[in-house]
Design a protein around this motif. Structure first.
Motif, PDB file in Angstrom:
ATOM      1  N   MET A 117      18.911 -35.393  78.824  1.00 23.77           N
ATOM      2  CA  MET A 117      18.434 -36.313  79.840  1.00 23.77           C
ATOM      3  C   MET A 117      19.146 -37.644  79.639  1.00 23.77           C
ATOM      4  N   SER A 118      19.603 -38.209  80.718  1.00 23.10           N
ATOM      5  CA  SER A 118      20.265 -39.517  80.636  1.00 23.10           C
ATOM      6  C   SER A 118      19.598 -40.476  81.616  1.00 23.10           C
ATOM      7  N   ILE A 119      19.733 -41.737  81.277  1.00 24.70           N
ATOM      8  CA  ILE A 119      19.169 -42.781  82.127  1.00 24.70           C
ATOM      9  C   ILE A 119      20.321 -43.511  82.781  1.00 24.70           C
ATOM     10  N   LYS A 120      20.210 -43.694  84.060  1.00 24.23           N
ATOM     11  CA  LYS A 120      21.250 -44.391  84.792  1.00 24.23           C
ATOM     12  C   LYS A 120      20.669 -45.700  85.326  1.00 24.23           C
ATOM     13  N   VAL A 121      21.278 -46.825  84.985  1.00 25.49           N
ATOM     14  CA  VAL A 121      20.824 -48.132  85.449  1.00 25.49           C
ATOM     15  C   VAL A 121      21.498 -48.399  86.785  1.00 25.49           C
TER      16      VAL A 121
END
Length: 180
Positions: free
Chosen positions: A1-5
């Motif tokens: 899982m990655s977080i994208k700003v």
């Protein structure tokens, strides 16, 4: 899982919070509302407020504190306004801090006026009542008559701190930068 700003608003939020931190809400009689309507009055509303709030033993004027009791009464409600402002800023509403400062000022200045309106102070001297009665002020003569009939001095007919209303009406707030 990655977080994208998608959009980094941290710096803007920090600037808004720091802006609130560098300001203070001041309650009282600002210099621009301090003058009396009657130019023959030798002192200003600010001076009258100070004398009434602290008393003047040399002039036989008892202290009738209204500033600190009003602000103490307002503190919990003003804190709620400030919390709303901080929450708004954290939610991205950068103007929420300014609105909160204004709302806290309105709450506090209204509370000070409410203390004045309550009339819960040392009753007026007979000489003050006589002067008010001579000017046709409502309740002054009735209070004198009541005292002459043997009743204890009261404040319900002739309220201390409220004669013309100019002092009470001059109480307001200003938001100032602590850097000034």
């Amino acid at each position: 899982m990655s977080i994208k700003v998608k959009q980094d608003k941290v710096n803007a939020i920090l600037r808004s919070l720091q802006g609130m931190e560098r300001k203070q809400v001041m309650i009282g009689v600002p210099s621009d509302t301090s003058d009396r309507r009657d130019p023959t009055q030798p002192i200003t509303n600010a001076e009258i407020a100070y004398i009434q709030d602290n008393g003047s033993p040399a002039n036989n004027i008892p202290a009738r504190p209204f500033m600190r009791p009003g602000m103490d009464d307002a503190a919990p409600r003003a804190a709620v306004q400030m919390k709303k402002g901080i929450t708004g800023v954290l939610d991205g509403d950068h103007a929420a801090g300014e609105r909160a400062l204004d709302a806290a000022g309105i709450v506090a200045s209204s509370a000070v006026k409410n203390v004045i309106n309550s009339g819960n102070f040392t009753p007026l001297a007979d000489s003050t009542l006589a002067a008010r009665a001579a000017r046709g002020r409502a309740g002054a003569q009735e209070e004198l008559d009541r005292r002459d009939a043997g009743h204890a001095p009261g404040t319900d007919l002739a309220k201390p701190l409220v004669d013309t209303g100019q002092l009470r009406n001059s109480i307001t707030y200003v938001v100032r930068s602590t850097e000034d």
